[in-house]
Design an enzyme around this catalytic site. Structure first.
Site, PDB file in Angstrom:
ATOM      1  N   GLU A  91       0.760  -1.164  -0.129  1.00 50.47           N
ATOM      2  CA  GLU A  91       0.046   0.102   0.064  1.00 50.47           C
ATOM      3  C   GLU A  91       0.967   1.205   0.095  1.00 50.47           C
ATOM      4  OE1 GLU A  91      -3.414  -1.961   2.881  1.00 50.47           O
ATOM      5  OE2 GLU A  91      -2.687  -0.104   3.570  1.00 50.47           O
ATOM      6  N   CYS A 112       2.919   8.476   1.580  1.00 45.57           N
ATOM      7  CA  CYS A 112       3.327   7.170   2.587  1.00 45.57           C
ATOM      8  C   CYS A 112       3.566   6.164   1.799  1.00 45.57           C
ATOM      9  CB  CYS A 112       2.514   7.280   3.845  1.00 45.57           C
ATOM     10  SG  CYS A 112       2.933   5.773   4.983  1.00 45.57           S
ATOM     11  N   CYS A 119       5.172  -7.249   7.584  1.00 45.66           N
ATOM     12  CA  CYS A 119       6.122  -6.943   8.534  1.00 45.66           C
ATOM     13  C   CYS A 119       6.585  -8.030   9.608  1.00 45.66           C
ATOM     14  CB  CYS A 119       5.519  -5.754   9.228  1.00 45.66           C
ATOM     15  SG  CYS A 119       6.936  -5.081  10.555  1.00 45.66           S
ATOM     16  N   CYS A 123       3.913  -5.441  15.892  1.00 49.78           N
ATOM     17  CA  CYS A 123       3.422  -4.538  16.856  1.00 49.78           C
ATOM     18  C   CYS A 123       1.729  -4.768  17.114  1.00 49.78           C
ATOM     19  CB  CYS A 123       3.321  -3.036  16.526  1.00 49.78           C
ATOM     20  SG  CYS A 123       5.032  -2.198  16.057  1.00 49.78           S
ATOM     21  N   CYS A 126      -1.037  -3.261  14.952  1.00 52.47           N
ATOM     22  CA  CYS A 126      -0.959  -2.817  13.574  1.00 52.47           C
ATOM     23  C   CYS A 126      -1.424  -4.050  12.610  1.00 52.47           C
ATOM     24  CB  CYS A 126       0.575  -2.868  13.377  1.00 52.47           C
ATOM     25  SG  CYS A 126       0.875  -2.552  11.618  1.00 52.47           S
ATOM     26  N   GLY A 192       5.635  -2.357   6.917  1.00 50.93           N
ATOM     27  CA  GLY A 192       7.306  -2.877   7.120  1.00 50.93           C
ATOM     28  C   GLY A 192       7.982  -1.774   7.957  1.00 50.93           C
ATOM     29  N   GLU A 193       9.124  -2.223   8.638  1.00 48.65           N
ATOM     30  CA  GLU A 193       9.939  -1.418   9.250  1.00 48.65           C
ATOM     31  C   GLU A 193      11.118  -1.020   8.486  1.00 48.65           C
ATOM     32  OE1 GLU A 193      10.583  -0.140  12.375  1.00 48.65           O
ATOM     33  OE2 GLU A 193      12.332   0.427  11.190  1.00 48.65           O
ATOM     34  N   SER A 224      10.754   6.816   9.325  1.00 47.46           N
ATOM     35  CA  SER A 224      10.211   6.445  10.812  1.00 47.46           C
ATOM     36  C   SER A 224      10.446   4.908  11.193  1.00 47.46           C
ATOM     37  CB  SER A 224       8.493   6.415  10.560  1.00 47.46           C
ATOM     38  OG  SER A 224       7.779   6.126  11.890  1.00 47.46           O
ATOM     39  N   LEU A 248       6.899   5.852  18.517  1.00 50.15           N
ATOM     40  CA  LEU A 248       6.999   5.654  19.927  1.00 50.15           C
ATOM     41  C   LEU A 248       5.800   4.829  20.859  1.00 50.15           C
ATOM     42  CD1 LEU A 248       9.306   6.475  22.203  1.00 50.15           C
ATOM     43  CD2 LEU A 248       8.023   7.996  22.838  1.00 50.15           C
ATOM     44  N   HIS A 249       4.686   5.436  20.801  1.00 49.72           N
ATOM     45  CA  HIS A 249       3.377   4.871  21.142  1.00 49.72           C
ATOM     46  C   HIS A 249       3.420   4.517  22.599  1.00 49.72           C
ATOM     47  CE1 HIS A 249       3.088   5.072  16.945  1.00 49.72           C
ATOM     48  NE2 HIS A 249       3.567   3.799  16.737  1.00 49.72           N
ATOM     49  N   ASN A 323      -6.747   3.769  14.460  1.00 57.29           N
ATOM     50  CA  ASN A 323      -7.797   3.482  13.715  1.00 57.29           C
ATOM     51  C   ASN A 323      -8.032   1.796  13.804  1.00 57.29           C
ATOM     52  OD1 ASN A 323      -8.475   5.615  11.669  1.00 57.29           O
ATOM     53  ND2 ASN A 323      -6.237   5.604  11.177  1.00 57.29           N
ATOM     54  N   CYS A 366      -2.367   1.294   8.521  1.00 58.06           N
ATOM     55  CA  CYS A 366      -1.559   0.728   7.673  1.00 58.06           C
ATOM     56  C   CYS A 366      -1.772  -0.619   7.308  1.00 58.06           C
ATOM     57  CB  CYS A 366      -0.353   1.089   8.144  1.00 58.06           C
ATOM     58  SG  CYS A 366       1.130  -0.163   8.127  1.00 58.06           S
TER      59      CYS A 366
HETATM   60  S1  SF4 Z   1       4.660  -2.067  10.045  1.00 54.83           S
HETATM   61 FE1  SF4 Z   1       5.362  -0.592  11.773  1.00 54.83          FE
HETATM   62  S2  SF4 Z   1       3.738  -0.464  13.286  1.00 54.83           S
HETATM   63 FE2  SF4 Z   1       3.175  -2.512  11.943  1.00 54.83          FE
HETATM   64  S3  SF4 Z   1       4.410  -4.185  12.868  1.00 54.83           S
HETATM   65 FE3  SF4 Z   1       5.752  -3.373  11.699  1.00 54.83          FE
HETATM   66  S4  SF4 Z   1       7.090  -2.027  12.739  1.00 54.83           S
HETATM   67 FE4  SF4 Z   1       5.205  -2.188  13.770  1.00 54.83          FE
END
Ligand code: SF4
Length: 380
Positions: A91, A112, A119, A123, A126, A192-193, A224, A248-249, A323, A366
């Site tokens: 996306e 974005c 990923c 998290c 997510c 993704g990270e 990010s 951070l969250h 969201n 996301c």
């Molecule tokens: S895309 Fe970002 S927020 Fe989602 S699991 Fe991966 S690192 Fe975490």
């Protein structure tokens, strides 16, 4: 599979053209087709000799992203679902100018982009990690998210999201509005990270930053990360000055451990030491992304440690109400809770914004659109 030509830098292309005994100006002609005109076929490159086009097509691929879905109206946040050459889905989200966030008043659009298929970081809140990690994106697959979005935005716009949903194809308006740039701010915050795909990401960003490529200023590119401390230190030694945002969250290890497994590997002490190292060598101004999740990190008591961190690290705080993600239990706090959190932070002299997502109604979290599409395909 042949490498896509958009994974090569100008120097790499120039070296290849030298091997092929091609004059130097041909490199600039090719780059103009790729990045100014956003060409999707070799045949369209009419000022290159046919023999060179044949040689190029036997050495490189030119694989435009296929539009597999689209949500949102033209003048608001739009989400694009892309199908890659191997069938994987990713996306990108196009966000209209928002002076309070990453850009300035004159900015037109922020895109974005994703850096991985799925990923691995898991998290808890997510959607991107729900189906696990599949692979890294190649540099061209990151670059092409910008080019493909610009092709769409430069083509005759679809007037309604419903009409847009029918566009399931490669958009070929390569010469429309060729010299204009639609995307002038990038946030590397999609699926993704980013720092886990470090080399491909940095190569893609060099291409997107270069005057011969995307022409997007490094200061308009925000990377990010969920907190990969060693890669933050590595980023500090990059010649280009990208902006850094930390997802951070949570401002305590207890809160971050609850929702972000990465924190067990790189707890706050290690993460903040890496950020301080980055700031010593690079930019002092960073951003904390802080998704407000009901009952998890939205209590006013969380603002004191957050303010302490933000002040110590000269960070601006972007508050983002959660969201809802199908299949996950987390909830968005009420607007009064969001407002109270912001007010408490401001009282502690922290620069903070509360971003009430315009895309709340379009699977804005996301990875959500991708998940929905994958389950549709599975049920066909
Ligand atoms: S895309 Fe970002 S927020 Fe989602 S699991 Fe991966 S690192 Fe975490």
């Amino acid at each position: 599979m042949l490498p896509d030509i958009r994974s090569l830098t100008r120097d790499e292309l120039a070296a290849r053209f030298t091997e092929w005994a091609q004059p130097g100006y041909r490199v600039d002609q090719l780059l103009s087709w790729l990045y100014a005109r956003r060409a999707v076929s070799w045949e369209s490159m009419s000022n290159l000799p046919k023999s060179l086009r044949t040689q190029l097509s036997s050495a490189f691929a030119l694989r435009p992203l296929e539009l597999a879905g689209r949500q949102g109206a033209v003048d608001t946040t739009q989400k694009f679902l892309w199908r890659l050459a191997d069938g994987a889905l990713i996306e990108s989200v196009l966000i209209p100018a928002s002076p309070a966030l990453y850009g300035e008043a004159s900015d037109r659009h922020t895109l974005c982009v994703s850096t991985q298929v799925g990923c691995a970081y898991g998290c808890k809140f997510c959607a991107s990690g729900l189906d696990g990690w599949k692979r890294h994106l190649q540099p061209d697959e990151i670059v092409e998210q910008v080019l493909a979005t610009e092709r769409i935005a430069s083509a005759a716009p679809s007037s309604t999201p419903a009409a847009a949903a029918d566009e399931k194809s490669v958009v070929t308006s390569e010469s429309a509005n060729a010299e204009s740039r639609v995307v002038n701010n990038l946030v590397i915050m999609g699926m993704g990270e980013p720092l886990a795909n470090y080399d491909n990401l940095i190569k893609a960003l060099r291409i997107l930053n270069a005057p011969w490529g995307g022409g997007i200023g490094a200061r308009k590119i925000t990377i990010s990360t969920s907190g990969l401390a060693p890669q933050i230190r590595r980023l500090a030694s990059e010649p280009l000055q990208f902006r850094l945002a930390i997802s951070l969250h949570g401002a305590t290890d207890a809160t971050r451990n609850r929702i972000m497994p990465i924190n067990r590997k790189y707890p706050l002490a290690e993460l903040t030491a890496a950020i301080e190292d980055y700031q010593r060598r690079r930019d002092r101004l960073i951003t904390f992304e802080y998704i407000l999740i009901a009952g998890v990190n939205d209590a006013v008591s969380e603002t004191a440690p957050l303010a302490a961190l933000a002040k110590r690290l000269h960070a601006k705080v972007n508050l983002i109400p959660y969201n809802k993600v199908d299949g996950l239990p987390w909830q968005r706090p009420s607007e009064s809770v969001q407002d109270a959190f912001l007010a408490a932070l401001e009282k502690l002299d922290v620069t903070a914004t509360l971003r009430r997502e315009k895309g709340h109604d379009i699977d804005a979290a996301c990875g959500q659109l991708r998940l929905r599409k994958m389950s549709e395909l599975a049920n066909q």
